[in-house]
Design a protein around this motif. Structure first.
Motif, mmCIF file in Angstrom:
data_model
loop_
_atom_site.group_PDB
_atom_site.id
_atom_site.type_symbol
_atom_site.label_atom_id
_atom_site.label_comp_id
_atom_site.label_asym_id
_atom_site.label_seq_id
_atom_site.Cartn_x
_atom_site.Cartn_y
_atom_site.Cartn_z
ATOM 1 N N ARG A 198 3.850 -10.128 13.278
ATOM 2 C CA ARG A 198 3.531 -8.757 13.669
ATOM 3 C C ARG A 198 4.314 -8.359 14.922
ATOM 4 N N LEU A 199 4.424 -9.295 15.862
ATOM 5 C CA LEU A 199 5.174 -9.017 17.083
ATOM 6 C C LEU A 199 6.657 -8.860 16.781
ATOM 7 N N VAL A 200 7.175 -9.677 15.874
ATOM 8 C CA VAL A 200 8.589 -9.575 15.481
ATOM 9 C C VAL A 200 8.872 -8.208 14.885
ATOM 10 N N ARG A 201 8.010 -7.772 13.987
ATOM 11 C CA ARG A 201 8.209 -6.463 13.355
ATOM 12 C C ARG A 201 8.078 -5.341 14.385
ATOM 13 N N ARG A 202 7.105 -5.442 15.293
ATOM 14 C CA ARG A 202 6.891 -4.393 16.280
ATOM 15 C C ARG A 202 8.098 -4.246 17.200
ATOM 16 N N ARG A 203 8.651 -5.384 17.641
ATOM 17 C CA ARG A 203 9.794 -5.324 18.545
ATOM 18 C C ARG A 203 11.044 -4.817 17.828
ATOM 19 N N LEU A 204 11.213 -5.193 16.578
ATOM 20 C CA LEU A 204 12.363 -4.722 15.816
ATOM 21 C C LEU A 204 12.255 -3.223 15.545
#
Length: 271
Positions: free
Chosen positions: A124-130
């Motif tokens: 979820r954090l990876v998607r949010r930052r991307l």
């Protein structure tokens, strides 16, 4: 068309976002681009490509010509004017942010993005930052594209001088670069926004076979697929004293996933 994006922390809160490009695929893609004016005219005269595709063909053709001219400057003898111009250009290019290079590598034709990231990170954090990076990039590069495009005619007045018109070529290159980056960031943002959150490692043992089959089908058609990697997790553990990924670790990651070492290193110094 698919694209593989590698994401990993490189220094503190700085994360690296880079597209993995197989050298053989890159060579095949470059071979399809028109190399002469005749080939460009034949493709533009064809009724098959759309108007947007014709514009991209023309822009890519002139971009390739600029790359060929840059290669000739690179091969110029030491101490010559062309060699000095190349050295000055290298200093200017070193200031280009790595996120811009990343967005330029995202073509408009892609319909699926495979995200490879260390297994310890929350997807979820990876998607949010991307998604945040793509949204910010679309705004910034669109703004700078218009600014650079306005300055191109102004720098053309230096053509009357007997010296190479460096400002004109640099501003033209920056306009093209920002245009490509804005397209890539917008495409990436649309894919991230439209994709449903279904990371492959979230399937539990309690689910029945029909639920698992349904998730597998959605994962195959999803434009955004998460791929946690234990190997990448091990590679990012190789750090220096300042919690920055070591030179050896960066080289191994770039070799494993076909990344550009110079572009990846820029992320450790970016703000």
């Amino acid at each position: 068309m698919r694209a593989k994006v590698v994401v990993f922390p490189i220094r503190g809160r700085n994360w690296c976002f880079s597209r993995s490009i197989d050298p053989s695929a890159a060579a095949a893609q470059s071979s399809t681009a028109p190399s002469t004016v005749t080939e460009l005219w034949n493709k533009l005269s064809s009724s098959k490509p759309s108007e947007d595709s014709k514009v991209e063909l023309a822009v890519d053709f002139f971009a390739n010509k600029m790359n060929e001219a840059w290669t000739k400057l690179e091969k110029a003898p030491q101490g010559t004017l062309k060699n000095k111009i190349h050295g000055f250009g290298v200093k200017l290019l070193s200031r280009v942010k790595p996120s811009e290079i990343f967005f330029k590598s995202i073509p408009k034709e892609i319909n699926r993005v495979d995200i490879v990231y260390p297994s310890s990170l929350n997807p979820r954090l990876v998607r949010r930052r991307l998604r945040h990076l793509a949204f910010r990039g679309s705004v910034i590069h669109t703004k700078y594209f218009y600014c650079s495009a306005i300055m191109v005619p102004l720098t053309s007045v230096f053509m009357v001088l007997p010296l190479p018109n460096i400002p004109f070529f640099w501003i033209s290159f920056r306009a093209y670069s920002h245009w490509r980056a804005s397209q890539g960031s917008e495409k990436l943002m649309h894919l991230v926004t439209d994709a449903s959150y279904q990371p492959s490692d979230q399937t539990t043992k309690s689910e029945d076979s029909s639920t698992q089959d349904k998730k597998s089908e959605n994962s195959a058609t999803s434009p955004f697929v998460f791929q946690p990697s234990e190997e990448l997790e091990k590679l990012i553990q190789n750090k220096d004293d300042d919690s920055c990924l070591s030179e050896c670790g960066i080289s191994k990651i770039c070799e494993k996933y076909h990344l550009n070492v110079a572009d990846v290193k820029k992320y450790s110094d970016s703000v």
